[in-house]
Design a protein around this motif. Structure first.
Motif, short mmCIF file in Angstrom:
data_model
loop_
_atom_site.label_atom_id
_atom_site.label_comp_id
_atom_site.label_asym_id
_atom_site.label_seq_id
_atom_site.Cartn_x
_atom_site.Cartn_y
_atom_site.Cartn_z
N VAL A 18 22.92 -59.55 97.83
CA VAL A 18 22.39 -58.23 98.19
C VAL A 18 20.91 -58.35 98.55
O VAL A 18 20.46 -57.82 99.57
CB VAL A 18 22.60 -57.22 97.04
CG1 VAL A 18 21.79 -55.95 97.24
CG2 VAL A 18 24.07 -56.90 96.88
N ARG A 19 20.18 -59.05 97.72
CA ARG A 19 18.74 -59.26 97.95
C ARG A 19 18.49 -59.88 99.33
O ARG A 19 17.60 -59.46 100.06
CB ARG A 19 18.24 -60.16 96.83
CG ARG A 19 16.79 -60.43 96.83
CD ARG A 19 16.47 -61.29 95.58
NE ARG A 19 15.07 -61.50 95.50
CZ ARG A 19 14.49 -62.68 95.71
NH1 ARG A 19 15.21 -63.74 95.97
NH2 ARG A 19 13.18 -62.79 95.65
N LYS A 20 19.28 -60.87 99.67
CA LYS A 20 19.13 -61.56 100.96
C LYS A 20 19.40 -60.61 102.13
O LYS A 20 18.67 -60.59 103.12
CB LYS A 20 20.06 -62.76 101.01
CG LYS A 20 19.94 -63.57 102.27
CD LYS A 20 20.80 -64.82 102.21
CE LYS A 20 20.61 -65.59 103.51
NZ LYS A 20 21.09 -66.93 103.46
N ILE A 21 20.46 -59.81 102.03
CA ILE A 21 20.78 -58.86 103.10
C ILE A 21 19.68 -57.81 103.24
O ILE A 21 19.28 -57.48 104.36
CB ILE A 21 22.15 -58.20 102.84
CG1 ILE A 21 23.26 -59.22 103.06
CG2 ILE A 21 22.34 -56.96 103.72
CD1 ILE A 21 24.64 -58.76 102.64
N LEU A 22 19.16 -57.33 102.13
CA LEU A 22 18.09 -56.33 102.20
C LEU A 22 16.87 -56.89 102.90
O LEU A 22 16.25 -56.23 103.74
CB LEU A 22 17.72 -55.83 100.80
CG LEU A 22 18.79 -55.04 100.06
CD1 LEU A 22 18.29 -54.63 98.68
CD2 LEU A 22 19.24 -53.82 100.86
N THR A 53 7.40 -62.85 106.47
CA THR A 53 6.04 -62.76 105.96
C THR A 53 5.94 -63.55 104.65
O THR A 53 6.71 -63.29 103.72
CB THR A 53 5.63 -61.29 105.71
OG1 THR A 53 5.77 -60.57 106.93
CG2 THR A 53 4.21 -61.19 105.21
N PRO A 54 5.02 -64.51 104.57
CA PRO A 54 4.89 -65.28 103.33
C PRO A 54 4.67 -64.37 102.11
O PRO A 54 3.88 -63.43 102.16
CB PRO A 54 3.67 -66.17 103.59
CG PRO A 54 3.58 -66.27 105.08
CD PRO A 54 4.08 -64.94 105.60
N GLY A 55 5.41 -64.66 101.05
CA GLY A 55 5.26 -63.91 99.82
C GLY A 55 5.93 -62.56 99.78
O GLY A 55 5.82 -61.84 98.79
N ALA A 56 6.66 -62.19 100.82
CA ALA A 56 7.26 -60.85 100.89
C ALA A 56 8.75 -60.86 100.59
O ALA A 56 9.39 -59.81 100.66
CB ALA A 56 7.01 -60.23 102.26
N HIS A 57 9.31 -61.98 100.22
CA HIS A 57 10.76 -62.09 100.02
C HIS A 57 11.30 -61.18 98.92
O HIS A 57 12.48 -60.89 98.88
CB HIS A 57 11.15 -63.54 99.73
CG HIS A 57 10.54 -64.06 98.46
ND1 HIS A 57 9.27 -64.55 98.42
CD2 HIS A 57 11.03 -64.13 97.21
CE1 HIS A 57 8.99 -64.91 97.17
NE2 HIS A 57 10.04 -64.67 96.42
N ASP A 58 10.43 -60.69 98.05
CA ASP A 58 10.89 -59.82 96.96
C ASP A 58 10.59 -58.34 97.20
O ASP A 58 10.76 -57.51 96.32
CB ASP A 58 10.28 -60.25 95.64
CG ASP A 58 8.76 -60.17 95.64
OD1 ASP A 58 8.15 -59.95 96.70
OD2 ASP A 58 8.17 -60.33 94.55
#
Length: 88
Positions: free
Chosen positions: A11-15, A27-32
């Protein structure tokens, strides 16, 4: 059968990679950035919720939380991808 953690990560990956309403993918650091929305979606999926319930939650997140216009076609496409996990 998919585990709770695997579902959360999917789910996290799709979002992040597909939904991305603020355009931060890569964007670096924005994966969360969208992690706060994943638990509710996982809950909807695990409780046999509907595609429309996922759509409504994503629509709310964009319009109310982010105060951005909603791309309804993209949001429905993402809801359909997420709903596919309901049968996993």
């Amino acid at each position: 059968m998919i585990t709770h953690q695997e579902l959360f990560e999917a789910v996290r990956k799709i979002l992040y990679e597909i939904w991305d309403p603020i355009g931060i993918v890569g964007t670096p650091g924005a994966h969360d950035e969208y992690d706060m929305y994943a638990p509710k979606i996982v809950e909807i999926i695990l409780n046999s919720g509907s595609k429309d319930e996922i759509f409504n939650y994503l629509e709310w997140a964009v319009s109310e939380r982010m105060e951005l216009p909603v791309d309804k076609n993209k949001t429905m496409s993402v809801a359909e991808k997420l709903f596919a996990f309901e049968s996993a």
